[in-house]
Motif scaffolding. Structure first.
Motif, mmCIF file in Angstrom:
data_model
loop_
_atom_site.group_PDB
_atom_site.id
_atom_site.type_symbol
_atom_site.label_atom_id
_atom_site.label_comp_id
_atom_site.label_asym_id
_atom_site.label_seq_id
_atom_site.Cartn_x
_atom_site.Cartn_y
_atom_site.Cartn_z
ATOM 1 N N VAL A 129 0.850 -1.198 0.000
ATOM 2 C CA VAL A 129 0.000 0.000 0.000
ATOM 3 C C VAL A 129 0.881 1.242 0.000
ATOM 4 O O VAL A 129 1.688 1.451 0.899
ATOM 5 C CB VAL A 129 -0.946 0.008 1.218
ATOM 6 N N LEU A 130 0.696 2.085 -1.034
ATOM 7 C CA LEU A 130 1.490 3.309 -1.159
ATOM 8 C C LEU A 130 0.816 4.496 -0.496
ATOM 9 O O LEU A 130 1.496 5.417 -0.031
ATOM 10 C CB LEU A 130 1.745 3.621 -2.635
ATOM 11 N N THR A 137 -10.157 5.272 -0.624
ATOM 12 C CA THR A 137 -9.417 4.447 -1.572
ATOM 13 C C THR A 137 -8.024 4.103 -1.056
ATOM 14 O O THR A 137 -7.351 4.934 -0.447
ATOM 15 C CB THR A 137 -9.271 5.181 -2.925
ATOM 16 N N ALA A 138 -7.611 2.849 -1.323
ATOM 17 C CA ALA A 138 -6.248 2.415 -1.052
ATOM 18 C C ALA A 138 -5.531 2.242 -2.386
ATOM 19 O O ALA A 138 -6.060 1.640 -3.315
ATOM 20 C CB ALA A 138 -6.248 1.094 -0.283
ATOM 21 N N ILE A 139 -4.312 2.807 -2.478
ATOM 22 C CA ILE A 139 -3.511 2.708 -3.692
ATOM 23 C C ILE A 139 -2.386 1.729 -3.423
ATOM 24 O O ILE A 139 -1.574 1.933 -2.510
ATOM 25 C CB ILE A 139 -2.956 4.080 -4.105
ATOM 26 N N THR A 140 -2.341 0.667 -4.219
ATOM 27 C CA THR A 140 -1.427 -0.439 -3.947
ATOM 28 C C THR A 140 -0.572 -0.742 -5.164
ATOM 29 O O THR A 140 -1.051 -0.717 -6.305
ATOM 30 C CB THR A 140 -2.217 -1.707 -3.568
ATOM 31 N N SER A 191 -2.878 -0.303 -8.444
ATOM 32 C CA SER A 191 -4.316 -0.566 -8.403
ATOM 33 C C SER A 191 -4.984 0.270 -7.311
ATOM 34 O O SER A 191 -4.363 0.593 -6.292
ATOM 35 C CB SER A 191 -4.594 -2.058 -8.153
ATOM 36 N N TYR A 192 -6.256 0.611 -7.550
ATOM 37 C CA TYR A 192 -7.077 1.381 -6.620
ATOM 38 C C TYR A 192 -8.216 0.491 -6.140
ATOM 39 O O TYR A 192 -8.943 -0.104 -6.945
ATOM 40 C CB TYR A 192 -7.660 2.620 -7.320
ATOM 41 N N THR A 193 -8.388 0.395 -4.833
ATOM 42 C CA THR A 193 -9.471 -0.399 -4.263
ATOM 43 C C THR A 193 -10.158 0.400 -3.159
ATOM 44 O O THR A 193 -9.525 1.208 -2.476
ATOM 45 C CB THR A 193 -8.950 -1.719 -3.678
ATOM 46 N N ALA A 194 -11.465 0.150 -3.006
ATOM 47 C CA ALA A 194 -12.243 0.874 -2.007
ATOM 48 C C ALA A 194 -11.875 0.417 -0.601
ATOM 49 O O ALA A 194 -11.694 -0.771 -0.342
ATOM 50 C CB ALA A 194 -13.726 0.669 -2.258
ATOM 51 N N ASN A 195 -11.751 1.382 0.317
ATOM 52 C CA ASN A 195 -11.542 1.073 1.727
ATOM 53 C C ASN A 195 -12.861 0.648 2.359
ATOM 54 O O ASN A 195 -13.944 0.955 1.863
ATOM 55 C CB ASN A 195 -11.001 2.301 2.480
ATOM 56 N N VAL A 217 -2.216 0.476 -14.791
ATOM 57 C CA VAL A 217 -2.960 0.819 -13.592
ATOM 58 C C VAL A 217 -4.363 0.231 -13.692
ATOM 59 O O VAL A 217 -4.964 0.195 -14.772
ATOM 60 C CB VAL A 217 -3.027 2.352 -13.400
ATOM 61 N N THR A 218 -4.865 -0.250 -12.558
ATOM 62 C CA THR A 218 -6.266 -0.669 -12.454
ATOM 63 C C THR A 218 -7.003 0.396 -11.663
ATOM 64 O O THR A 218 -6.683 0.645 -10.492
ATOM 65 C CB THR A 218 -6.394 -2.033 -11.750
ATOM 66 N N LEU A 219 -7.988 1.034 -12.300
ATOM 67 C CA LEU A 219 -8.726 2.120 -11.668
ATOM 68 C C LEU A 219 -9.737 1.566 -10.659
ATOM 69 O O LEU A 219 -9.957 0.353 -10.573
ATOM 70 C CB LEU A 219 -9.420 2.959 -12.743
#
Length: 382
Positions: free
Chosen positions: A141-142, A148-151, A158-162, A186-188
């Motif tokens: 995790v960056l 959103t978490a950016i990993t 990739s971006y995933t919902a928290n 990148v995965t949005l």
């Protein structure tokens, strides 16, 4: 089997990753493989001197044996030999009757290190203005930005919902910038996957929360859009907008190219510019040329249009100017022309993993152009 498919399969064979079935298929086509499609063969102007030059240089490189003249089977022989040397398949259609002289520049004993191909490198600018250099960043995790978490994992972003219940903010924009000599994927937040080519950037929200999913592209990118009929996906470029629901397509929108190209692989997209609008079907390409009004639509070889994503340059009837712009971006070099721009159009398939001198040596085999490398400047001469 197309030339591109043959070369991709041959690369797998050389790397030892062919299945037994693929190896058998490769051997089946080895004796009757044609580098050019029939209609291209009829149009190509390749004289006996050009054939002998290409074949002669290959033989001199591999065995030092006496050069012999080629018979009608020269295409298949040259194909296998060129591939074995890793030079790719190269042909030219010359606009002049007399081939131009070629002078191969041999590097001195203390030559500088070869110019290497591009790598996975990019920077990410967050909504708060902070910048992350992705190729230097560790896996994991960056950043945690609102909902959103950016990993970063396996070199991909990739971006995933928290699950912290934070409200989505579609105005929180991020920008991924891929420099010359780079590429990145990148995965949005909606699951859409985007591959960015060299010298490109994509601006997008951390999360899509409005009635539309809007992104802004500069350069070239390949999209696999997650389907959502209730929330259309729109790509905005300097010349046009591409409207989609869920589909796979490629957009080439570099500022230094005279033509914007949108190529559809599957699904449907609408390309809109000013007062013009066209609907593309799979296998079709929409073109917007300079100040010319309207949008042209034509059928294309989609594998050729997305070869960059698979790690290849594929040229078909390209001028040396077209080719050198692509080379300039991928190898991050400057291009200088001396003695005028070489005439003619070129074709061929090359791995983007090669050092620059190796690729340029392949082009020089035509006898129609030659190169000199000074630092990170490539001098092109007829």
């Amino acid at each position: 089997m197309t030339p591109e498919e043959y070369i991709l399969l041959y690369e797998k064979y050389r790397n030892g990753s062919c299945t037994p079935e693929e190896a058998a298929q490769l051997m089946q086509y080895r004796d009757n493989f044609h580098l050019l499609e029939e209609e291209e063969t009829q149009a190509a102007v390749v004289d006996e001197q050009l054939k002998d030059r290409i074949y002669g240089k290959i033989i001199q490189t591999t065995s030092g044996k006496k050069v012999v003249r080629l018979a009608n089977w020269w295409r298949a022989a040259a194909a296998v030999l060129l591939l074995a040397l890793g030079l790719g398949a190269l042909f030219t259609k010359n606009n002049t009757k007399k081939p131009l002289a070629v002078k191969v520049n041999k590097a001195p004993a203390a030559a500088p290190k070869p110019i290497k191909p591009g790598t996975n490198t990019a920077t990410l600018t967050l909504a708060d203005g902070s910048v992350i250099t992705l190729n230097d960043a560790p896996e994991g995790v960056l950043a945690q930005t609102g909902s959103t978490a950016i990993t970063k994992a396996n070199g991909l972003l990739s971006y995933t919902a928290n699950s912290n219940g934070a409200a989505a903010n579609e105005n929180a924009l991020n920008t991924m910038h891929v420099p010359r000599g780079g590429q990145y994927a990148v995965t949005l937040s909606d699951g859409t996957k985007v591959w960015l080519n060299s010298g490109s950037s994509l601006t997008y929200p951390e999360v899509f929360a409005g009635a539309e999913r809007k992104v802004v592209l500069s350069g070239e990118a390949y999209f696999e859009v997650s389907k959502n009929e209730q929330q259309p996906f729109i790509v905005h470029t300097n010349r046009a907008d591409v409207h989609v629901l869920g589909t796979h397509f490629n957009i080439n929108a570099y500022n230094d190219e005279g033509v914007l190209k949108t190529t559809l692989l599957e699904g449907a997209v609408r390309l809109s510019a000013a007062t013009a609008s066209v609907l593309l079907a799979p296998g079709e390409q929409g073109l917007i040329t300079g100040s010319r009004p309207g949008i042209e639509k034509k059928r294309v070889n989609v594998n050729q249009e997305i070869a960059w994503k698979a790690g290849y340059f594929v040229f078909r009837n390209n001028t040396i100017g077209d080719i050198m712009r692509q080379i300039s971006r991928w190898y991050d070099v400057e291009i200088t022309y001396r003695g005028g721009l070489p005439t003619g159009t070129f074709g061929g398939t090359y791995s983007k993993g090669k050092d620059l001198p190796e690729l340029l040596n392949g082009l020089e085999l035509t006898g129609l152009v030659h190169f000199k490398i000074e630092g990170r400047n490539v001098i092109v001469m007829p």
